[in-house]
Design an enzyme around this catalytic site. Sequence first.
Site, mmCIF file in Angstrom:
data_model
loop_
_atom_site.group_PDB
_atom_site.id
_atom_site.type_symbol
_atom_site.label_atom_id
_atom_site.label_comp_id
_atom_site.label_asym_id
_atom_site.label_seq_id
_atom_site.Cartn_x
_atom_site.Cartn_y
_atom_site.Cartn_z
ATOM 1 N N GLY A 295 -28.605 11.403 -0.785
ATOM 2 C CA GLY A 295 -27.530 11.679 -1.794
ATOM 3 C C GLY A 295 -27.767 12.448 -3.188
ATOM 4 N N CYS A 364 -9.164 10.805 -24.019
ATOM 5 C CA CYS A 364 -8.482 9.483 -24.632
ATOM 6 C C CYS A 364 -8.338 8.713 -23.760
ATOM 7 C CB CYS A 364 -6.530 10.450 -24.897
ATOM 8 S SG CYS A 364 -6.359 11.686 -25.774
#
Length: 443
Positions: A295, A364
């Site tokens: 992958g 954040c």
Amino acid sequence: MPDSINQFIRPVTCCVNDNGNLEIGGCDLVELAKQYGTPLYVIDEQTLRGVCCDYKRAFVSYPKVNMMYASKALCTMATTAIISSEGFGFDVVSAGEMYTVYKTGVDMSKVLFNGNNKSVDELLLALDLGVGRISVDNFLELSLLNELAKSRNKTADILLRITPGIECHTHEYIQTGHLDSKFGFDLTQIDEAVEFILESNLKLHGLHAHIGSQIFETKVYEDEVDILVKELARLQKKYSLKLDEINIGGGIGVKYTEADMPPSVYTAADLILKSLQTSIAKYGIEEPSVFLEPGRSIISTSGVTLYTIGSSKQVPNGKKYVAVDGGMSDNARPSMYRAEYTAVVANKPEEKSSQSVTIAGRFCESGDILIQNINLPEPEEGDILCVFNTGAYNYSMASNYNRVEKPAMVLVNNSQSDIIVCRETLDDLIGHDVIPDRLRTDV
Ligand SMILES: *Cc1c(COP(=O)(O)O)cnc(C)c1O
């Protein structure tokens, strides 16, 4: 052994053009950022096809090798179409990946469905779409799939996912072949599984294992191949079964930073094929079909991410933080695995690095740091930062944290760029939200 593309940090077409900017696939990255906005995922078709060719060439001496790209690294219809056109099959782990390859037009007999907790709906979809192999992971799935196959009057073609008990040196979260793993049957459970299969609507074709990811030491494949061939031979004899497939999974590493030394695919293939011949002779079986499921090493190097540099902060007597307009929602790997990356400023790729800075994301979380301590020329607001090797496990792990739209993705080749994933819009973000009527009256 020749080098292979997974050993490079940058896409093969990456160079500095006449404008003094970085370009990939003949496309100026600063222009791409202007045209499509940032953050922007860019995939270089030539690099992607080049890696597929590396794999095919490396294994050419053993015609019974089949490549199955592990879709979870990056699953879009355009990249699926490219990889399919290179003759690869697909390893999928969800209804979503299965549906994506199906809708792209992939021959579903070349698809393998994997996963440690597949749902009833997913297993039914696999049966209905004619997925070539289902890799069964546990006893619950064996009985569930048997019931579903019966209900559809079908025989399900399966592999057994086994845990070969091999430790590889990689991050704990991406190690999968060691004994205490959530994936697959323990070697001591295989016979019970086979005895169940013999009385069922399931047809066993062989064994499957996957030992981990971002592997640099190819020697682990030698042990893995030996265990798979040994078990295959043992089951053939004990149960007089015609088992002729082994799937050795994926895992070959890529080069995120100069310190990374991933193996050449050619070296890995040589070692895998040699140990295969040794084990075949040792256990006296015919040559099995061998499946590989790379992958990361297929898609990583072809991808880069472009960001626009915004604010900077110099901590008195401390670090200099340079913020970009993306971060952990488009690339979760640094905050998840402390993964490291290499980057350059695309509009001044040849300027000398003047200082070490920390590239901070816009999200954040204090942990939203893309790159710790990288040498860059004086970063200015509006500069375009190009982070390399983001093709794998970036978009596929992307989230909408902070309700930020997922970036667009473009494919570049021969100086042409095409959108292959549209940027999400604000309306996409609220598109699945529902306000119940009883709340609506108060609004
Ligand atoms: C994740 C996974 C792969 C692909 O691993 P890479 O490290 O990306 O090559 C292949 N097979 C299975 C079963 C997997 O879970």
